[in-house]
Design a protein around this motif. Structure first.
Motif: not given
Length: 650
Positions: A272-294
């Motif tokens: 992410l960068q201010v005033d820019h659209l998000p840039s995706r840098v991975t595909d769905d062959s991996i799933k980052p461990q993001a924990g649980y909602s909230g």
């Protein structure tokens, strides 16, 4: 079976978690937890050990409920959580040289997260704040003590009544203990991250969305002294774990642009960068461990080093790895992993070392240090060695079943004294979610059953996470469809083996696994016993009583209850209760707000009215997650009753 892993394992096994590595990588502090058998009370204290010297960890605090240690950036102090006299979680501080810990905070609603500032003079804290009565739900001021509800999201499993509480962000001064609240909007704020110069804080919040209906959020940036939040994640539906670039002009997050695939089920890495659209840098062959909602504290850390490499834990095909992601060429390199589960990782500031909790299919949890350049691993703990030598775990065979042309990942847990010329009962276990997965970790349910003489089958059917976006989403609006067929194809494949007794088949699962267990016995008579844990049974009532019934249910089941009523009924196990011939044991926590106990109440009545043999066990003071963190005696009772039921009928 002699020396099996029985229900008493909840008293015997030691847990290690929440490791933090010193800035120079020379030592690790972590939380050690155990149960005192006489009182059945859980205890925890901080332990410290050096890296590189095969040193036995030493007690660092006295406990009995210390947790969540984190090194200060200068390496001089450890901040950690200890309950105050009212059992409210507060921040305490102790020198790395030892001595007495000093209490640092006095938050009315306790501390949920804390992160040191780069100069070690401040700590950013997440804590609840109660809004005015007009802003949400509150106790009325009269003697009736009634509670008025104005929003859909007024309760949360594991926390209970939320009312008008919102998670807000504070900055705490280490020298004085003074605090400054820097967020105020209606909504939860979590996962704070300091900019490299300490002047700004990135965080995640759901303050802008229709939070009663949507489980969406965004990444924001504010001044560390407080300012109007600035949104950085335009176009993303859900995000987690923001981390700053070394130069402080970009942020990396776990995120998702798909409204039907949140970051916790199948996320990607975005810059992410201010005033820019998000840039995706991975595909769905991996799933980052993001924990649980909230619950950002359940997510693993991520770090961005000076060479524009991101290091994180991510999963692929139900295996976990520590990854090195190059932002310069887009490559994703596996540093270590694939034969064990990695989680709860902590990095040195220059990202040359990390410490993490690791679990294997034969060991519950240990602390490991990994050299991120070479991949060399050092295991620092071995608390459960003696127990596991006396109680040998099951071995695991991993194999592939075919489901309508797709490869379906399966694991078979095999008793320690297995004899291929003998005949064994088979128990099918089904994971929760449905967007979860079985990993190469220590599973108490599988181990208790397998070491007591059962073959245990664990399947990752369609809908499971870590296998890509399409695989994960394929179960939506089709619960009990292709997922059920995937599971049954695996059962048929294993049942064809000569040592499987097809006349002794059992089935069990918890949460969505409980749903699928109830669904299966309403569709197929081959099972001789079923143990249904904390299920959702009637989707129409689940929609209005679960704490995630609206936000989760509308995606999974096909719109609102009114919009999708026919589908809700079609995919509800209670619709088919009169078809069940299998003896059913229902196990459910009375304080479950995720899959409320009324789901089991309805199913039990429907089964008994249909003359099905069923029993219903209620666990007092237990939420949906009590098998992980609930009362010890209740956890033991769950495993004991499950095992007794299968012993009785199989």
């Amino acid at each position: 079976m002699e020396n099996s892993i029985g229900p008493d394992h909840v008293y015997e096994l030691v847990t290690v978690k929440e490791p933090t590595i010193s800035p120079d990588g020379s030592s690790v502090v972590f939380t050690r937890g155990w149960v005192e058998k006489d009182s059945l009370k859980s205890h925890s204290q901080l332990m410290i050990t050096a890296t590189g010297f095969s040193e036995i960890p030493s007690p660092f605090t006295s406990g009995p409920k210390d947790s969540n240690p984190t090194y200060s950036p200068d390496g001089k102090f450890i901040a950690f959580i200890r309950p105050d006299e009212n059992e409210i979680r507060q921040i305490w501080l102790i020198s790395t040289m030892g001595g007495e810990a000093q209490r640092l905070s006095s938050f009315s609603y306790g501390v949920q997260e804390m992160i040191w500032s780069p100069d070690a003079t401040q700590i950013v804290v997440v804590s609840d704040v109660a809004e005015d009565e007009s802003d949400g739900q509150e106790f009325t001021k009269d003697a009736s003590k009634v509670r008025v509800v104005k929003n859909i999201r007024y309760r949360e499993d594991g926390l209970g009544w939320r009312g008008s509480l919102y998670r807000q962000i504070f900055v705490l001064d280490v020298s004085s203990g003074g605090t400054n609240q820097v967020t105020f909007a209606k909504g939860d704020h979590w996962s704070p991250s300091w900019s490299p110069d300490g002047t700004r804080i990135a965080f995640v919040s759901d303050m802008e969305n229709d939070r009663d209906i949507e489980d969406s959020n965004a990444a924001y940036v504010i001044s560390s002294e407080g300012s109007e939040p600035e949104k950085w994640s335009h176009g993303l539906i859900t995000v987690e774990r923001p981390v700053w670039s070394p130069c402080g002009n970009k942020i990396a997050v776990f995120g998702s642009q798909d409204p039907k695939a949140d970051v916790w089920s199948q996320g990607w890495i975005y810059v992410l960068q201010v005033d820019h659209l998000p840039s995706r840098v991975t595909d769905d062959s991996i799933k980052p461990q993001a924990g649980y909602s909230g619950a950002a504290s359940s997510a693993t850390r991520i770090i961005w080093n000076k060479d524009d490499n991101l290091f994180m834990v991510a999963d692929a095909q139900s295996k976990s790895y520590v990854y090195k992601l190059s932002l310069r060429n887009g490559s994703a390199e596996r540093v270590v992993g694939g034969r064990e589960e990695w989680s709860a990782i902590s990095f040195t500031p220059d990202a040359d070392k990390a410490c993490s909790v690791v679990s294997t299919d034969s060991s519950p949890s240990d602390i490991a240090v990994v050299d991120l350049m070479s991949g060399e691993v050092e295991i620092l703990t071995n608390y459960n060695r003696v127990y596991l030598e006396k109680h040998k775990p099951a071995s695991v065979e991993r194999f592939i079943s075919k489901g309508n042309g797709l490869n379906i990942d399966c694991r078979l847990y095999i008793p320690p004294d297995f004899d291929s010329s003998a005949s064994y009962p088979l128990v099918l276990t089904i994971h929760g979610g449905p967007h979860s997965a079985y990993y190469d970790d220590f599973s108490p349910t599988q181990q208790v059953l397998a070491t007591n003489g059962y073959l245990v089958l664990a399947v990752n059917p369609r809908g499971s996470s870590t296998y890509g976006l399409d695989f994960m989403k394929s179960v939506q609006e089709d619960w009990g469809g292709e997922d059920f067929r995937d599971i049954m194809a695996a059962v048929e494949l294993v049942s064809s083996r000569s040592y499987v007794d097809e006349q002794r088949l059992g089935i069990t699962g918890y949460s969505y696994g409980g749903y699928m267990t109830a669904w299966a016995v309403g569709q197929d008579d081959r099972f001789n016993a079923a143990v249904v844990g904390a299920p959702c049974i009637d989707l129409t009532s689940m929609y209005g009583t679960s704490d995630i019934g609206v936000s989760f249910g509308e995606i999974e089941w096909g719109g609102t209850r009114q919009q999708g009523l026919d589908g809700y009924l079609k995919h509800s196990p209670i619709t088919y209760a009169d078809r069940v011939n299998t003896p059913v044991l229902l196990l459910h926590g009375e304080q479950d707000l995720r899959c409320p106990i009324s789901q089991s109440e309805q199913y039990f009545v429907a089964l008994r009215r249909a003359r099905v043999h069923a029993e219903f066990v209620r666990f007092p003071e237990c939420s949906h997650g009590f098998l992980r963190s609930g009362p010890v005696d209740m956890r033991r009772e769950y495993f004991s009753r499950m095992l007794d039921w299968f012993n009785r009928y199989l």
